[in-house]
Design an enzyme around this catalytic site. Structure first.
Site, PDB file in Angstrom:
ATOM      1  N   SER A  17      33.846  46.408   1.290  1.00 33.51           N
ATOM      2  CA  SER A  17      33.799  46.223  -0.158  1.00 33.51           C
ATOM      3  C   SER A  17      33.304  44.815  -0.473  1.00 33.51           C
ATOM      4  O   SER A  17      33.113  43.988   0.424  1.00 33.51           O
ATOM      5  CB  SER A  17      35.191  46.448  -0.735  1.00 33.51           C
ATOM      6  N   TYR A  18      33.192  44.541  -1.747  1.00 33.35           N
ATOM      7  CA  TYR A  18      32.701  43.243  -2.213  1.00 33.35           C
ATOM      8  C   TYR A  18      33.555  42.114  -1.637  1.00 33.35           C
ATOM      9  O   TYR A  18      34.782  42.130  -1.757  1.00 33.35           O
ATOM     10  CB  TYR A  18      32.743  43.227  -3.739  1.00 33.35           C
ATOM     11  N   PRO A  19      32.920  41.153  -0.980  1.00 34.61           N
ATOM     12  CA  PRO A  19      33.713  40.177  -0.211  1.00 34.61           C
ATOM     13  C   PRO A  19      34.193  38.957  -0.987  1.00 34.61           C
ATOM     14  O   PRO A  19      34.826  38.090  -0.408  1.00 34.61           O
ATOM     15  CB  PRO A  19      32.740  39.748   0.889  1.00 34.61           C
TER      16      PRO A  19
END
Length: 623
Positions: free
Chosen positions: A333-335
């Site tokens: 997912s978005y880090p």
DNA sequence: GCAAGGTC
């Protein structure tokens, strides 16, 4: 109706388009930017808007930056002018293309709906999108632009966001504009001043010597620690060292005082007990209680960087770059997130099931979902209202990843599985022994269930020496009891994990920029990364001569209420920006207040520039 | 040749 939706990044546009269209995106068109796609579909927004022809597209972060006009370029004006020189909006070629795509798509739109992240910068990016859209469609204004409110991508949440839009927050936009202007004016003025000064008075081969509101406090943390280590004076102390043998096992008891800095006092304690008890002790208390080792909280960017720096020996920058690549390939997912709790509706078991095919952790993953071992993760107290905690999305067997990407992917998966597991469970025993007038303790730990620790090898929780069996009031023959001495040891230099934690705690930089600031002060040769003798391969940050001189120099100038290398100034700015968002102070008020302070600091630095030069020469001799 | 903040 025609509605143009614009997200902050391509991945959100794709995901939201698929969700709102119910999987029926009618067309995916390329834009003039290779990452950005335009998605066409139908959606019923309800209320006044109703069934609409929708185009969903995105930007890639900010569409412009702030700069000075050409006549205020380096060497074209004196640095102090930069406190009031006019600023311009700078748009590079790539940003222009993205803005053009927005303009083209906005031409026939009845509504513009902003889908940027719901944070301060996201509001400002929304404002930049409105400006780009207005160039082709003058009906679009900041006032009539819709703003979708969402914090994750779960379907019902996104549909609700689409049907209940609000407006962009003009206070938040003003706060970001304030930050941008202040960072530019203070950064550019001091950077030019310092570079000119050091190149002309110290070494003409110096590169850029920059000041930045985040760089300097970051440097300050390292210098502070360095000085504490350097100036550390170790102190001798005395303690009673006590061993006994029980069931053939040697057990060491710790003195409860536990050490004394005055030798005579220590001798007194020792002698009084010795006279009274000689080699006889007695067990006064035995306490056994269940103990837990808590599974980790859902993963934030800061934790990812700290832990991978510590466990995998990678720099924060490397960690973030790897996570970014994994995200762009759809593996994680978005880090960049500050959120440490999963939304309730998120289907975590589905994410775990994707990992069951893995040769290393697949069995553990299937055990979690098939044998009812799954636990709802703990919830932390942080929520950036924009992104969920970092978690794996697609499975990878690692074969198509670089060595470092593979390590980071594995870490993210293991951390996620650990979050969804039970705490480690054990039993701890503490035995108290009285010798004469003094009390001592020994403790043991038995790990009963490892649980999450089975999948999280980075952290060790092991049964320590298991204590032999003692009875209450049991008389004990002591094997060894003597007065021993030691000395206090200095703190260690700063590890990157500690530095990240300090920056995070003091509000220096954001999840996305902390690694950049650290990299920047290395690139500027303010600090070096070194191993320490006798401390293995762990690397520590130490300041260079230049780094020391900058901190010392500004300290010696005696700037009144402004300490450039301390975190307070940035923290204070953050508070004032929050004030702008909440409406308790105005943009102009904050801008003037801060600029006046910096202007004074600049004038004094300029007037006392010899101190800065001398600090460098002194630093050369001292360190 | 400058900042810090987004993101690719």
């Amino acid at each position: 109706m025609r509605v143009l939706c614009v997200a902050e990044k391509p991945s959100i546009a794709k995901s939201v388009a698929h969700t709102l269209s119910g999987g029926n995106v009618t067309q995916v068109r390329n834009s003039n930017n290779k990452y950005i796609k335009n998605y066409d579909f139908k959606f019923n927004f309800g209320n006044d808007i109703g069934l609409s022809e929708v185009t969903m597209t995105s930007v890639t972060g900010h569409l412009s930056s702030t700069d000075f006009a050409a006549q205020y370029a380096w060497a074209k004006c004196t640095p102090s002018r930069l406190f009031d020189a006019p600023t311009i909006e700078k748009i590079d070629d790539n940003e222009k293309k993205i803005a053009d795509n927005i303009a083209k798509e906005a031409r026939y739109a009845n509504y513009l709906m902003i889908w940027t992240d719901c944070d301060r910068e996201g509001e400002y990016i929304g404002y930049e999108i409105v400006k780009a859209a207005r160039t082709s469609n003058s009906n679009i204004t900041l006032e009539n632009t819709l703003r979708a409110q969402f914090s994750h991508l779960e379907r019902t949440h996104i549909v609700r966001a689409a049907k209940n839009p609000i407006r962009l927050d003009q206070n938040a936009i003003a706060a970001v504009a304030t930050r941008m202007e202040l960072d530019l004016r203070t950064g550019a003025s001091f950077t030019r001043f310092l570079t000119n000064l050091y190149q002309s008075k110290c070494d003409k081969d110096f590169g850029v010597i920059s000041y930045g509101g985040c760089q300097f406090p970051t440097l300050g943390f390292i210098v502070d620690r360095y000085k504490r280590v350097k100036n550390f004076i170790s102190e001798p102390f005395w303690y009673i060292d006590l061993d006994l043998r029980k069931d053939g096992q040697k057990v060491t008891f710790r003195w409860l005082r536990p050490h004394i800095f005055d030798r005579l006092t220590a001798v007194l304690f020792y002698e009084r007990s010795f006279l009274e008890a000689n080699d006889r002790g007695i067990i006064t208390k035995i306490e056994s209680k269940p103990t837990k080792n808590w599974r980790p909280l859902p993963l934030t960017t800061v934790e990812l960087q700290k832990n991978c720096s510590k466990y995998l020996r990678m720099s924060a920058k490397q960690v973030l770059d790897c996570a970014e690549k994994l995200y762009n390939q759809g593996y994680v997912s978005y880090p960049r997130t500050e959120t440490d709790s999963f939304p309730k509706a998120m289907d975590l078991k589905d994410l775990i099931s994707k990992q069951t095919q893995n040769s290393q952790w697949g069995t553990y993953a299937s055990d979690l979902i098939n044998n009812d071992k799954f636990k709802q993760p703990r919830s932390g107290n942080h929520d950036d209202k924009a992104h969920p905690p970092i978690h794996p999305i697609m499975h990878s067997d690692g074969s198509n990843l670089s060595a470092n990407e593979k390590k980071i992917y594995e870490y993210i998966v293991r951390h996620f599985l650990a979050c969804c597991s039970d705490d480690g469970k054990g039993s701890s025993t503490t035995v108290t022994l009285k010798w004469g007038i003094e009390l001592f303790q020994a403790s043991g730990l038995v790990v009963l269930e490892k649980n999450y620790l089975d999948i999280y090898p980075y952290y060790k929780w092991e049964s320590s020496k298991q204590l032999p069996k003692f009875e209450p009031n049991e008389p004990i023959k002591i094997t060894k009891v003597e007065l021993a001495s030691g000395e206090t040891s200095p703190p260690t230099h700063m590890t990157e994990a500690e530095l990240i934690a300090l920056m995070d705690a003091n509000g220096i930089g954001t999840d996305a920029t902390i690694a950049d600031h650290i990299e920047k002060i290395v690139a500027r040769s303010y600090v070096n990364l070194q191993t320490a003798p006798g401390r293995g391969t762990t690397k520590y940050f130490v300041p260079t001569v230049l780094g020391m001189a900058l901190v010392d120099g500004f300290n010696q100038i005696g700037l009144d209420n402004i300490s450039l290398s301390k975190p307070f100034l940035r923290k204070n700015l953050e508070l004032k920006l929050k004030g702008i968002v909440e409406g308790s102070c105005s943009r102009n008020q904050v801008l003037h207040e801060m600029l006046d302070m910096y202007r004074q600091a600049f004038a004094l630095s300029n007037q006392k520039q010899d101190i800065l030069v001398t600090a460098y020469r002194d630093s050369n001799n001292l360190y």
